[in-house]
Design a protein around this motif. Structure first.
Motif: not given
Length: 53
Positions: A33-53
């Motif tokens: 999750x941290x790796x994906x969040x770092x990518x999203x922050x660096x490129x200022x884009x949301x890469x995935x839609x997150x769905x709760x349980x």
């Protein structure tokens, strides 16, 4: 973007699930999750839609 971040991104995209990708990559869910969040922050884009349980 590092090769590791790209590898993680691809695994999550293919499996459509962070926990399953983490298990496949032998990583913790939080590291994945941290790796994906770092990518999203660096490129200022949301890469995935997150769905709760």
């Amino acid at each position: 973007m590092t090769l590791e971040q790209l590898r993680i991104f691809i695994a999550v995209a293919e499996r459509e699930h962070v926990t399953q990708a983490a298990a496949y990559l032998n990583l913790t869910q939080s590291a994945t999750s941290a790796a994906v969040a770092a990518l999203e922050e660096r490129h200022a884009v949301r890469l995935f839609d997150r769905v709760g349980r």
